[in-house]
Design a protein around this motif. Structure first.
Motif, PDB file in Angstrom:
ATOM      1  N   VAL A 265       0.825  -1.218   0.000  1.00 45.81           N
ATOM      2  CA  VAL A 265       0.000   0.000   0.000  1.00 45.81           C
ATOM      3  C   VAL A 265       0.851   1.257   0.000  1.00 45.81           C
ATOM      4  N   GLY A 266       1.927   1.261   0.785  1.00 49.62           N
ATOM      5  CA  GLY A 266       2.754   2.457   0.906  1.00 49.62           C
ATOM      6  C   GLY A 266       2.338   3.292   2.099  1.00 49.62           C
ATOM      7  N   MET A 267       2.946   4.458   2.225  1.00 50.28           N
ATOM      8  CA  MET A 267       2.697   5.327   3.371  1.00 50.28           C
ATOM      9  C   MET A 267       1.300   5.942   3.316  1.00 50.28           C
ATOM     10  N   ALA A 268       0.729   6.200   4.489  1.00 51.94           N
ATOM     11  CA  ALA A 268      -0.616   6.776   4.580  1.00 51.94           C
ATOM     12  C   ALA A 268      -0.592   8.266   4.243  1.00 51.94           C
ATOM     13  N   ARG A 269      -1.744   8.756   3.775  1.00 51.79           N
ATOM     14  CA  ARG A 269      -1.944  10.185   3.549  1.00 51.79           C
ATOM     15  C   ARG A 269      -3.052  10.626   4.491  1.00 51.79           C
ATOM     16  N   THR A 270      -2.721  11.464   5.452  1.00 54.86           N
ATOM     17  CA  THR A 270      -3.656  11.724   6.534  1.00 54.86           C
ATOM     18  C   THR A 270      -4.463  13.004   6.361  1.00 54.86           C
ATOM     19  N   GLN A 271      -4.257  13.750   5.275  1.00 58.39           N
ATOM     20  CA  GLN A 271      -4.967  15.015   5.138  1.00 58.39           C
ATOM     21  C   GLN A 271      -6.470  14.790   4.934  1.00 58.39           C
ATOM     22  N   SER A 272      -7.263  15.732   5.430  1.00 54.30           N
ATOM     23  CA  SER A 272      -8.706  15.685   5.226  1.00 54.30           C
ATOM     24  C   SER A 272      -9.027  16.065   3.793  1.00 54.30           C
ATOM     25  N   LEU A 273      -9.986  15.379   3.203  1.00 55.14           N
ATOM     26  CA  LEU A 273     -10.307  15.605   1.799  1.00 55.14           C
ATOM     27  C   LEU A 273     -11.760  16.023   1.621  1.00 55.14           C
ATOM     28  N   ARG A 274     -11.985  16.958   0.722  1.00 57.74           N
ATOM     29  CA  ARG A 274     -13.337  17.321   0.326  1.00 57.74           C
ATOM     30  C   ARG A 274     -13.722  16.428  -0.839  1.00 57.74           C
ATOM     31  N   VAL A 275     -14.833  15.760  -0.749  1.00 58.72           N
ATOM     32  CA  VAL A 275     -15.168  14.752  -1.744  1.00 58.72           C
ATOM     33  C   VAL A 275     -16.523  15.026  -2.385  1.00 58.72           C
ATOM     34  N   PRO A 276     -16.740  14.584  -3.644  1.00 56.61           N
ATOM     35  CA  PRO A 276     -17.997  14.864  -4.333  1.00 56.61           C
ATOM     36  C   PRO A 276     -19.096  13.895  -3.935  1.00 56.61           C
ATOM     37  N   ARG A 277     -20.303  14.193  -4.354  1.00 61.40           N
ATOM     38  CA  ARG A 277     -21.424  13.293  -4.117  1.00 61.40           C
ATOM     39  C   ARG A 277     -21.215  11.981  -4.856  1.00 61.40           C
ATOM     40  N   LEU A 278     -21.683  10.882  -4.257  1.00 61.65           N
ATOM     41  CA  LEU A 278     -21.492   9.568  -4.863  1.00 61.65           C
ATOM     42  C   LEU A 278     -22.173   9.465  -6.219  1.00 61.65           C
ATOM     43  N   SER A 279     -23.231  10.235  -6.454  1.00 63.51           N
ATOM     44  CA  SER A 279     -23.951  10.149  -7.715  1.00 63.51           C
ATOM     45  C   SER A 279     -23.080  10.559  -8.899  1.00 63.51           C
ATOM     46  N   SER A 280     -22.003  11.306  -8.637  1.00 65.63           N
ATOM     47  CA  SER A 280     -21.139  11.777  -9.720  1.00 65.63           C
ATOM     48  C   SER A 280     -20.036  10.788 -10.074  1.00 65.63           C
ATOM     49  N   LEU A 281     -19.928   9.696  -9.297  1.00 61.89           N
ATOM     50  CA  LEU A 281     -18.828   8.771  -9.497  1.00 61.89           C
ATOM     51  C   LEU A 281     -19.179   7.729 -10.552  1.00 61.89           C
ATOM     52  N   SER A 282     -19.050   8.101 -11.812  1.00 67.00           N
ATOM     53  CA  SER A 282     -19.357   7.169 -12.891  1.00 67.00           C
ATOM     54  C   SER A 282     -18.555   7.532 -14.130  1.00 67.00           C
ATOM     55  N   SER A 283     -17.508   6.762 -14.382  1.00 68.03           N
ATOM     56  CA  SER A 283     -16.699   6.939 -15.584  1.00 68.03           C
ATOM     57  C   SER A 283     -15.988   5.632 -15.884  1.00 68.03           C
ATOM     58  N   VAL A 362     -12.135   1.349  -7.523  1.00 61.99           N
ATOM     59  CA  VAL A 362     -11.875   2.227  -8.666  1.00 61.99           C
ATOM     60  C   VAL A 362     -11.846   1.416  -9.955  1.00 61.99           C
ATOM     61  N   LEU A 363     -11.147   0.285  -9.941  1.00 61.99           N
ATOM     62  CA  LEU A 363     -11.095  -0.568 -11.131  1.00 61.99           C
ATOM     63  C   LEU A 363     -12.491  -1.082 -11.490  1.00 61.99           C
ATOM     64  N   ALA A 364     -13.291  -1.408 -10.481  1.00 67.41           N
ATOM     65  CA  ALA A 364     -14.653  -1.886 -10.747  1.00 67.41           C
ATOM     66  C   ALA A 364     -15.492  -0.796 -11.407  1.00 67.41           C
ATOM     67  N   LEU A 365     -15.318   0.459 -10.973  1.00 69.73           N
ATOM     68  CA  LEU A 365     -16.065   1.553 -11.580  1.00 69.73           C
ATOM     69  C   LEU A 365     -15.618   1.839 -13.012  1.00 69.73           C
ATOM     70  N   LEU A 366     -14.360   1.552 -13.297  1.00 68.67           N
ATOM     71  CA  LEU A 366     -13.834   1.798 -14.638  1.00 68.67           C
ATOM     72  C   LEU A 366     -14.263   0.730 -15.636  1.00 68.67           C
TER      73      LEU A 366
END
Length: 464
Positions: A265-283, A362-366
């Motif tokens: 996996v590698g090192m963690a990234r701990t910053q807080s993230l602003r994320v979009p609505r799930l309805s937009s996750l389609s590509s 992510v791969l499943a969505l692609l």
């Protein structure tokens, strides 16, 4: 009539305001809640497979029910201890361990005593301690000693100092039960339900001056890589094993699977993230190509190194989605499932969790069609031993049972921004992408006609 209009006006205005407010809420982003670790209330670190992933085994095209959770050749730890199918390997463990201890009897007895002192904390590492009550402390300690010794001896045998040495001189490889089932044993050592607590492993390391843990993990990790090349300088196993580093940054691994997971996996990234609505996750992969987003294989080859860049170097209008390349076969599919199951056990106990689950999701969505799978193959992201339908089925069947974390949302947050900022470029690129063959054919015809016209014109000029 006029009075009626005046009465209806406030209602219409309220309706418009409500619709505008609804649109704003749909576009409004939210923050992913887990940007700091949550402490565990239990010492349990070696759990059974979650029910959701057990159900996955029943619907997977590749894996048979519970195959991903059940060892094939060797039982490590109490969950599968005593099964008749592993009795032959249990005898090999005991015989080879006795041969080893003949040359170092005092040292073996000292380590045995140390393992016996770890019985209570080792028991607490396993889920459902009540199920282990049939094992007395002495029997449990002997099982830990025998299984931990076999695990470390297998590492030594797989990574000898002299690769040209005869296998007949090796304690394990000289046994037919071992050298004929190396692949199955290697698979079994990285199963969630087939682990020994790391403190037991550390105690047993006193029997060897230097156990090649990092080399063994590199060997195991190579099966995920195209061409079976090692990660090399990007390996983090040496850092994770070093005892002189900050324990807050590099905590002691719970077991071998946990150490292998961190490496991949590698090192963690701990910053807080602003994320979009799930309805937009389609590509899908094909849609990304139409949008001008190039799929590339990440250089580190770690599952946690997913990134979406809105600008490619030299081509400011195009985007780039970088993912770790992966070889998919029965072995790697099994390990991916077990790493995802390990993440499910961790939950929100660490910052930036669910990296492998996010990668799979992510791969499943692609992928929605075989054409998407072929696009991912062509870009070097997936090198699958299975057909397109089975590869698609694996990711689509597994993804609904997984949680996702920071990395997953970060990719689609940046993809959403790319769509909003480059909508004109996307429209132009999509038209060119879909009609490039027609455009080339038309330009070719125009070129031919232009050549004919010039030839006819030159002939007329000569005749005059």
């Amino acid at each position: 009539m006029e009075e009626k209009k005046k009465k209806e006006y406030p209602r219409e205005k309220k309706k418009e305001e409500w619709e505008e407010k609804k649109k704003e809420e749909e576009c409004k982003p939210f923050y992913f809640p887990y940007n700091v670790p949550v402490s565990r209330s239990s010492a349990t670190t070696i759990e059974r497979f979650s029910p959701s992933l057990q159900r996955f085994g029943n619907c997977s095209i590749i894996c048979t029910p519970n195959l991903e959770a059940t060892p094939l050749a060797v039982a490590i730890g109490p969950y599968h201890h005593g099964s008749p199918q592993f009795q032959e390997m249990e005898q090999v463990k005991r015989t080879t361990m006795e041969e080893f201890c003949r040359g170092a009897s005092q040292q073996c007895e000292a380590v045995r005593e140390k393992v016996l002192s770890l019985v209570a904390p080792a028991r607490s590492c396993y889920a459902g301690e009540r199920q282990l009550r049939h094992l007395k402390d002495g029997d449990f300690a002997e099982m830990m000693f025998l299984d931990g010794w076999f695990l470390l001896q297998f590492m030594v045998s797989m990574c000898p100092d002299d690769p040209d040495a005869s296998p007949e001189a090796d304690l394990l490889m000289s046994k037919a039960e071992v050298h004929t089932r190396i692949d199955d044993i290697a698979r079994d050592l990285l199963l969630l339900e087939n682990q020994v607590p790391w403190p037991v492993i550390e105690a047993l390391m006193e029997l060897w001056p230097a156990v090649p843990v990092d080399r063994f993990l590199s060997l195991m990790a190579s099966v995920f890589n195209v061409g079976n090349k090692d990660i090399g300088d990007n390996s983090t196993a040496e850092l994770l094993l070093a005892r002189n580093h900050d324990k807050d940054q590099l905590p002691t691994p719970p077991h071998l699977l946990g150490l292998f997971y961190r490496r991949q996996v590698g090192m963690a990234r701990t910053q807080s993230l602003r994320v979009p609505r799930l309805s937009s996750l389609s590509s899908t992969a094909v849609e990304l190509a139409e949008m001008g987003v190039k799929l590339t294989a990440s250089k580190t080859k770690m599952f946690g190194d997913m990134s979406m860049s809105k600008r490619r170097p030299g081509l400011s209008l195009s985007g780039e989605l970088s993912l770790a390349p992966v070889v998919l076969n029965n072995l790697t599919a099994c390990w991916l499932i077990n790493m995802a199951a390990y993440e499910a056990c961790l939950g929100a106990t660490q910052a930036d969790n669910f990296a492998v689950s996010s990668y799979i999701s992510v791969l499943a969505l692609l992928m929605n069609r075989k054409e998407d799978t072929q696009e991912l193959r062509a870009k070097g992201i997936i090198n699958s031993a299975f057909c397109d339908k089975a590869t698609l089925g694996f990711f689509k069947a597994l993804a609904p049972h997984l949680h996702v974390g920071h990395r997953y949302y970060q990719v689609f947050q940046q993809l959403q921004e790319y769509r909003q900022e480059r909508w004109v470029w996307i429209a132009v690129h999509r038209f060119l992408y879909k009609n490039i063959k027609t455009i080339i054919a038309v330009l070719s015809v125009i070129g031919v006609l232009t050549g004919l016209f010039k030839t006819i014109l030159s002939v007329k000029q000569h005749q005059q």
